[in-house]
Motif scaffolding. Sequence first.
Motif, PDB file in Angstrom:
ATOM      1  N   ILE A 231      54.709  18.651  49.571  1.00 27.10           N
ATOM      2  CA  ILE A 231      54.293  20.152  49.432  1.00 27.10           C
ATOM      3  C   ILE A 231      53.763  20.776  50.621  1.00 27.10           C
ATOM      4  N   GLU A 232      54.284  22.094  50.832  1.00 24.08           N
ATOM      5  CA  GLU A 232      53.740  22.805  51.950  1.00 24.08           C
ATOM      6  C   GLU A 232      52.753  23.723  51.242  1.00 24.08           C
ATOM      7  N   ALA A 233      51.454  23.811  52.225  1.00 25.68           N
ATOM      8  CA  ALA A 233      50.585  24.735  51.625  1.00 25.68           C
ATOM      9  C   ALA A 233      50.034  25.811  52.844  1.00 25.68           C
ATOM     10  N   GLY A 234      49.699  26.846  52.454  1.00 30.09           N
ATOM     11  CA  GLY A 234      48.984  27.557  53.513  1.00 30.09           C
ATOM     12  C   GLY A 234      47.256  27.043  53.458  1.00 30.09           C
ATOM     13  N   ILE A 235      46.754  27.610  54.591  1.00 32.61           N
ATOM     14  CA  ILE A 235      45.348  27.110  54.673  1.00 32.61           C
ATOM     15  C   ILE A 235      44.536  28.235  55.127  1.00 32.61           C
ATOM     16  N   SER A 236      43.347  28.286  54.388  1.00 34.24           N
ATOM     17  CA  SER A 236      42.539  29.346  54.835  1.00 34.24           C
ATOM     18  C   SER A 236      41.691  29.005  55.944  1.00 34.24           C
ATOM     19  N   LEU A 237      41.518  29.894  56.971  1.00 35.98           N
ATOM     20  CA  LEU A 237      40.714  29.160  58.202  1.00 35.98           C
ATOM     21  C   LEU A 237      39.951  30.501  58.920  1.00 35.98           C
TER      22      LEU A 237
ATOM     23  N   ASP B 287      41.267  25.666  42.391  1.00 32.53           N
ATOM     24  CA  ASP B 287      41.477  25.552  43.928  1.00 32.53           C
ATOM     25  C   ASP B 287      41.832  24.162  44.202  1.00 32.53           C
ATOM     26  N   VAL B 288      42.391  24.072  45.326  1.00 27.99           N
ATOM     27  CA  VAL B 288      42.772  22.719  46.120  1.00 27.99           C
ATOM     28  C   VAL B 288      42.032  22.702  47.563  1.00 27.99           C
ATOM     29  N   TRP B 289      41.051  21.932  47.707  1.00 31.91           N
ATOM     30  CA  TRP B 289      40.498  21.945  48.954  1.00 31.91           C
ATOM     31  C   TRP B 289      40.774  20.552  49.781  1.00 31.91           C
ATOM     32  N   LEU B 290      40.783  21.001  51.323  1.00 34.22           N
ATOM     33  CA  LEU B 290      41.269  20.029  52.102  1.00 34.22           C
ATOM     34  C   LEU B 290      39.725  19.385  52.643  1.00 34.22           C
ATOM     35  N   GLU B 291      39.611  18.067  52.640  1.00 31.34           N
ATOM     36  CA  GLU B 291      38.269  17.606  52.812  1.00 31.34           C
ATOM     37  C   GLU B 291      38.736  16.680  54.030  1.00 31.34           C
ATOM     38  N   ASN B 292      37.498  16.629  54.848  1.00 29.34           N
ATOM     39  CA  ASN B 292      37.338  15.570  56.023  1.00 29.34           C
ATOM     40  C   ASN B 292      38.354  15.832  57.154  1.00 29.34           C
ATOM     41  N   VAL B 293      38.925  16.806  57.364  1.00 29.21           N
ATOM     42  CA  VAL B 293      39.745  17.181  58.298  1.00 29.21           C
ATOM     43  C   VAL B 293      38.953  17.746  59.671  1.00 29.21           C
ATOM     44  N   HIS B 294      39.139  17.147  60.563  1.00 31.26           N
ATOM     45  CA  HIS B 294      38.298  17.642  61.855  1.00 31.26           C
ATOM     46  C   HIS B 294      39.149  18.648  62.711  1.00 31.26           C
TER      47      HIS B 294
ATOM     48  N   ARG C 251      34.144  21.216  57.488  1.00 30.63           N
ATOM     49  CA  ARG C 251      33.944  21.737  56.404  1.00 30.63           C
ATOM     50  C   ARG C 251      35.246  21.709  55.549  1.00 30.63           C
ATOM     51  N   PRO C 252      35.022  21.860  53.942  1.00 28.13           N
ATOM     52  CA  PRO C 252      35.893  22.011  53.266  1.00 28.13           C
ATOM     53  C   PRO C 252      36.733  23.044  53.346  1.00 28.13           C
ATOM     54  N   ARG C 253      38.199  23.122  53.535  1.00 30.66           N
ATOM     55  CA  ARG C 253      38.917  24.436  53.673  1.00 30.66           C
ATOM     56  C   ARG C 253      40.022  24.461  52.564  1.00 30.66           C
ATOM     57  N   ARG C 254      40.078  25.836  52.068  1.00 28.33           N
ATOM     58  CA  ARG C 254      40.751  25.898  51.054  1.00 28.33           C
ATOM     59  C   ARG C 254      42.329  25.940  51.259  1.00 28.33           C
ATOM     60  N   LEU C 255      43.198  25.190  50.279  1.00 25.75           N
ATOM     61  CA  LEU C 255      44.733  25.257  50.513  1.00 25.75           C
ATOM     62  C   LEU C 255      45.295  26.638  49.756  1.00 25.75           C
ATOM     63  N   LEU C 256      46.063  27.072  49.935  1.00 30.77           N
ATOM     64  CA  LEU C 256      46.857  28.517  49.434  1.00 30.77           C
ATOM     65  C   LEU C 256      48.089  27.826  48.631  1.00 30.77           C
ATOM     66  N   LEU C 257      47.742  27.568  47.322  1.00 29.84           N
ATOM     67  CA  LEU C 257      49.062  27.241  46.530  1.00 29.84           C
ATOM     68  C   LEU C 257      49.056  28.182  45.059  1.00 29.84           C
ATOM     69  N   ARG C 258      50.286  28.016  44.827  1.00 32.90           N
ATOM     70  CA  ARG C 258      50.573  28.915  43.616  1.00 32.90           C
ATOM     71  C   ARG C 258      49.895  28.057  42.292  1.00 32.90           C
TER      72      ARG C 258
END
Length: 156
Positions: free
Chosen positions: A24-30, A56-63, A80-87
């Motif tokens: 799945i392709e997702a955008g990311i809020s940075l 929401d979907v959160w991307l965790e533990n990514v440096h 920090r946790p980053r929000r992924l942008l999905l429908r």
Amino acid sequence: TSQAGKQVADNRIARSRYEIVERIEAGISLLGTEIKSCRAGNINLRDGFARIAGTDVWLENVHISKHATSGSYFQHEEKRPRRLLLRRREISKLRQACDQKGFTLVPLRCYFNSGNLLKVELGLARGLKNYDKRALIKDRVMKREVARELKNFVSR
């Protein structure tokens, strides 16, 4: 300079630890300094995972490393946790899949798309057992040997 199509990070370990069922392709809020660091290639997906919390979907533990030339006041937290942008429809589909035993969401790679936006490719993954990993390695070695023999046979 445009970085469209440039791959920034790749999670090769996830491909060996998990069987990827769906991508799945997702955008990311940075934040600003985070995107600057990503453009420089300072992102590590190795221990990352995604979790679904509410809608929401959160991307965790990514440096994502701190940006080199920005001052300390404007810097971001590296893990920090980053929000992924999905429908919403995609999120509900992923939630149903992750509720099944043994499935998880793993980031596979980060890249800039044609619109010069950072995207994260998520994989719906099932963990591999050690005997599965050994079987995959054995198959890979066999294919390599067959290809080598065919190459030698054709070149004679």
